[in-house]
Design an enzyme around this catalytic site. Structure first.
Site, PDB file in Angstrom:
ATOM      1  N   ASP A 105       0.805  -1.226   0.000  1.00  0.00           N
ATOM      2  CA  ASP A 105       0.000   0.000   0.000  1.00  0.00           C
ATOM      3  C   ASP A 105       0.837   1.274   0.000  1.00  0.00           C
ATOM      4  O   ASP A 105       0.620   2.177  -0.808  1.00  0.00           O
ATOM      5  CB  ASP A 105      -0.946  -0.004   1.208  1.00  0.00           C
ATOM      6  CG  ASP A 105      -1.782   1.258   1.290  1.00  0.00           C
ATOM      7  OD1 ASP A 105      -2.837   1.310   0.645  1.00  0.00           O
ATOM      8  OD2 ASP A 105      -1.370   2.199   1.989  1.00  0.00           O
ATOM      9  N   GLY A 114      -9.374  -2.862  -4.019  1.00  0.00           N
ATOM     10  CA  GLY A 114     -10.428  -3.832  -3.733  1.00  0.00           C
ATOM     11  C   GLY A 114     -11.788  -3.359  -4.205  1.00  0.00           C
ATOM     12  O   GLY A 114     -12.565  -4.118  -4.794  1.00  0.00           O
ATOM     13  N   ALA A 122      -4.731   2.753  -0.933  1.00  0.00           N
ATOM     14  CA  ALA A 122      -4.476   2.058  -2.196  1.00  0.00           C
ATOM     15  C   ALA A 122      -5.041   0.637  -2.160  1.00  0.00           C
ATOM     16  O   ALA A 122      -5.664   0.179  -3.121  1.00  0.00           O
ATOM     17  CB  ALA A 122      -2.981   2.022  -2.499  1.00  0.00           C
ATOM     18  N   ASP A 123      -4.842  -0.074  -1.062  1.00  0.00           N
ATOM     19  CA  ASP A 123      -5.400  -1.423  -0.908  1.00  0.00           C
ATOM     20  C   ASP A 123      -6.921  -1.401  -1.005  1.00  0.00           C
ATOM     21  O   ASP A 123      -7.532  -2.171  -1.760  1.00  0.00           O
ATOM     22  CB  ASP A 123      -5.003  -2.006   0.449  1.00  0.00           C
ATOM     23  CG  ASP A 123      -3.614  -2.629   0.453  1.00  0.00           C
ATOM     24  OD1 ASP A 123      -3.123  -2.978  -0.630  1.00  0.00           O
ATOM     25  OD2 ASP A 123      -3.037  -2.756   1.539  1.00  0.00           O
ATOM     26  N   VAL A 124      -7.531  -0.554  -0.205  1.00  0.00           N
ATOM     27  CA  VAL A 124      -8.992  -0.501  -0.168  1.00  0.00           C
ATOM     28  C   VAL A 124      -9.547  -0.030  -1.508  1.00  0.00           C
ATOM     29  O   VAL A 124     -10.543  -0.557  -2.006  1.00  0.00           O
ATOM     30  CB  VAL A 124      -9.463   0.418   0.982  1.00  0.00           C
ATOM     31  CG1 VAL A 124     -10.973   0.611   0.933  1.00  0.00           C
ATOM     32  CG2 VAL A 124      -9.054  -0.173   2.335  1.00  0.00           C
TER      33      VAL A 124
END
Length: 392
Positions: free
Chosen positions: A137, A170, A165-167
């Protein structure tokens, strides 16, 4: 407990850590039959992302089933492919090359089930010069431009306090999967959907990124100030800090009247939008002098009544105690067999007829292995053999 609008779909979840599990969580929360595939105990670390009974893992994997299956074993891969035959979606967030080495890439899955939708999340994309790099991230935040528009001017790059960035990756992947499932109703064919941390980060930079692509303006750090709407930022009250957004001529006028500072409206340094942009720091200092006489709660109430956007700045405990947050039910109760009554984070999507449901807590590792394999047609003897040989 209802079936949920996505209950007709079966999802095989190969994801780890955060970005992939976030994508699958959207599907699980609206009723999809999400089967989380984990390595059998002792077969290797899958790097699932924190302790199983910790807050993060529990929040990411609710409403899913869990099976153990070693995809590196021929029989394990064969079992997986048998599950693919009747599945609708497979989601993975390995490095871009891993699925090809395992033989579970889109073309391989498509041969087994032409209707399958493969959702893939990587750090930097499925191809290109960085495709085989591992994603993280904070790396994506830096490369995606966020860290140079976050933080106080001149202090150097600053990461966001959440895994944005991760969320974001997703969320983008989940949207893509739903689009693919809708398109499949017309074409009858599945497809490969992919997103990446880097793409999500650039997309979420949105207007800041567009300042460069359109105007060739390189945005910098503005701290707590809005980069273009002035005055908007954090101001110190008698007992803390609040956010105030008083940009634009009409709102600025109401703001000056509300805090009984007509001189800030008539002063030539602050009387126009252009002047306020030029003298932002000076204006913020003048505002601080005046709002320091008010308590935070008092001023937030006073400003909102006057039509000036303002709000408190909460710690997490204060945020969940707020009456509007309670009304929105963002902390959802669920009973965990291991942890008892806990609260997980609700979804930010409201549906008038088919809301998401917190149906059950995160399962134990492999809790549903036997049930899922029996549904797939394996008998007790086959399941026992798989278990003995470390396949499950």
């Amino acid at each position: 407990m209802t079936a949920g609008p996505l209950s007709r779909f079966t999802v095989l979840d190969l994801t780890r850590v955060r970005a992939g599990p976030t994508a699958v969580r959207y599907l699980a929360d609206w009723g999809a039959n999400c089967i989380k595939v984990e390595m059998p105990p002792g077969a290797g670390d899958m790097d699932m992302g924190g302790p199983r009974h910790g807050p993060d893992f529990q929040n990411l994997h609710r409403n899913k089933k869990s099976i153990t299956l070693n995809l590196k074993e021929p029989d394990g891969k064969a079992v997986f492919m048998k599950l693919v035959e009747k599945a609708d979606v497979v989601v993975e967030n390995y490095r871009a090359d891993v699925k090809f080495r395992l033989g579970i890439d889109y073309e391989s899955l498509k041969k087994v089930n032409p209707r399958i939708v493969l959702g893939s999340i990587s750090g930097f994309g499925q191809d290109g010069p960085y495709a085989e790099r591992a994603g993280f991230d904070q790396i994506a935040q830096g490369m995606g431009g966020l860290m140079w528009v976050t933080g106080m001017e001149g202090q150097g790059p600053v990461r966001a306090g959440i895994a944005v960035a991760d969320v974001g990756a997703g969320l983008h992947c989940a949207i893509g999967i739903l689009i693919a499932l809708l398109e499949r109703e017309t074409s009858g064919q599945g497809q490969w959907v992919s997103s990446s941390l880097l793409q999500a980060m650039i997309s979420m930079c949105d207007f800041q990124a567009a300042r460069w692509t359109i105007a060739k303006d390189v945005p910098g750090q503005a701290g707590n100030n809005h980069p273009t709407s002035i005055p908007t930022g954090v101001f110190k009250t008698r007992d803390g800090y609040i956010n105030i957004a008083a940009s634009g001529g009409h709102i600025y006028k109401r703001f000056c009247e509300c805090i009984e500072a007509p001189e800030l409206l008539t002063d030539a340094r602050f009387s126009t939008d252009k002047a306020r942009r030029t003298n932002r720091d000076l204006l913020n200092a003048e505002i601080d002098k005046r709002v320091g006489a008010y308590g935070s709660a008092e001023l937030v109430e006073k400003l909102n009544k006057a039509g000036v956007p303002a709000g408190p700045i909460y710690r997490m405990d204060e945020m969940f105690a707020d009456p509007q947050v309670k009304h929105l039910q963002m902390a959802h109760p669920v009973n965990s067999p291991k942890l008892g009554a806990i609260e997980l984070i609700g979804q930010a999507i409201n549906m008038s007829r088919t809301p998401f449901e917190m149906r059950w807590a995160t399962p134990e590792q492999g809790e549903h292995t036997e049930a899922v394999l029996k549904e797939a047609g394996y008998d007790a003897a086959a399941i026992a053999s798989f278990k003995q040989r470390g396949v499950i």
